[in-house]
Design an enzyme around this catalytic site. Structure first.
Site, PDB file in Angstrom:
ATOM      1  CE  LYS A 297     -13.022  -8.844   3.323  1.00 37.68           C
ATOM      2  NZ  LYS A 297     -11.853  -9.513   2.710  1.00 37.68           N
TER       3      LYS A 297
ATOM      4  NE  ARG B 245      -2.579  -7.537  -4.103  1.00 35.80           N
ATOM      5  CZ  ARG B 245      -3.363  -8.028  -3.041  1.00 35.80           C
ATOM      6  NH1 ARG B 245      -2.682  -8.192  -1.820  1.00 35.80           N
ATOM      7  NH2 ARG B 245      -4.417  -8.101  -3.215  1.00 35.80           N
TER       8      ARG B 245
ATOM      9  CG  HIS C 232      -1.787  -0.799   1.391  1.00 33.82           C
ATOM     10  ND1 HIS C 232      -1.840  -1.744   2.681  1.00 33.82           N
ATOM     11  CD2 HIS C 232      -2.753  -1.334   0.423  1.00 33.82           C
ATOM     12  CE1 HIS C 232      -3.116  -2.733   2.421  1.00 33.82           C
ATOM     13  NE2 HIS C 232      -3.414  -2.641   1.251  1.00 33.82           N
TER      14      HIS C 232
ATOM     15  CB  SER D 248      -4.145  -6.657   4.558  1.00 37.70           C
ATOM     16  OG  SER D 248      -3.815  -5.546   4.228  1.00 37.70           O
TER      17      SER D 248
END
Ligand code: PNS
Length: 155
Positions: free
Chosen positions: A41, A87, A17, A125
């Site tokens: 979430k 990515r 990030h 993450s």
């Protein structure tokens, strides 16, 4: 003055990030890192902790939270540029869907995709939290800033 919003849950912020933040700052004057107040979430770190980690590990960016839709938040901020990190093709599929929907709800809202440098392309993450949960602490320093690493040690 060119402003962009970099939205995300950042649970927690990673070097991937941070690389996207650095790259975005090469072509915008102001970057607003924006976290949803009610993400889809359940998050590992609280909103205030996630915002604190970003503030501690960045310079020259505004860190805010927002409620409701990103498309409406961008309108309220009079900002027509969204930055997202991608990515690979899996990220892009998902991100394109969101970009198209955001542009439908807020015509003129553009999303630009920034890949991280190759050395950060494997970091997520989710992976960070999994490694931390298995106590694999040695690798974390190459994946997250120091403040996050310390918080993961305590968790
Ligand atoms: O880091 P993430 O989890 O990929 O970030 C997703 C985020 C926060 C950018 C996305 O869930 C979002 O924009 N949430 C706000 C609500 C919204 O606008 N949803 C519709 C998106 S088309």
């Amino acid at each position: 003055m060119k402003t962009a919003i970099y939205p995300g849950t950042f649970d927690p912020i990673t070097h991937g990030h941070l690389d996207v933040v650095r790259k975005a700052l090469l072509f915008v004057d102001k970057l607003i890192v924006a976290l949803p107040e009610t993400p889809a979430k359940k998050q590992f770190f609280s909103l205030s902790k996630r915002m604190q980690f970003i503030r501690e590990s960045t310079k020259g960016v505004e860190v805010v939270s927002f409620s409701g839709l990103l498309a409406d938040f961008a309108k309220a901020k009079k900002c027509s540029l969204i930055v997202k990190g991608v990515r690979g093709s899996a990220d892009l599929d998902y991100e394109l869907q969101m970009a198209f929907q955001n542009a439908r709800m807020n015509p003129g809202l553009q999303t630009i995709f920034i890949p991280p440098s190759e050395e950060y392309a494997h970091i997520s993450s989710t992976l960070v939290k999994e490694l931390a949960s298995f106590g694999h602490k040695e690798t974390l320093s190459s994946m997250v800033p120091r403040c996050v690493e310390k918080a993961l040690w305590k968790s």
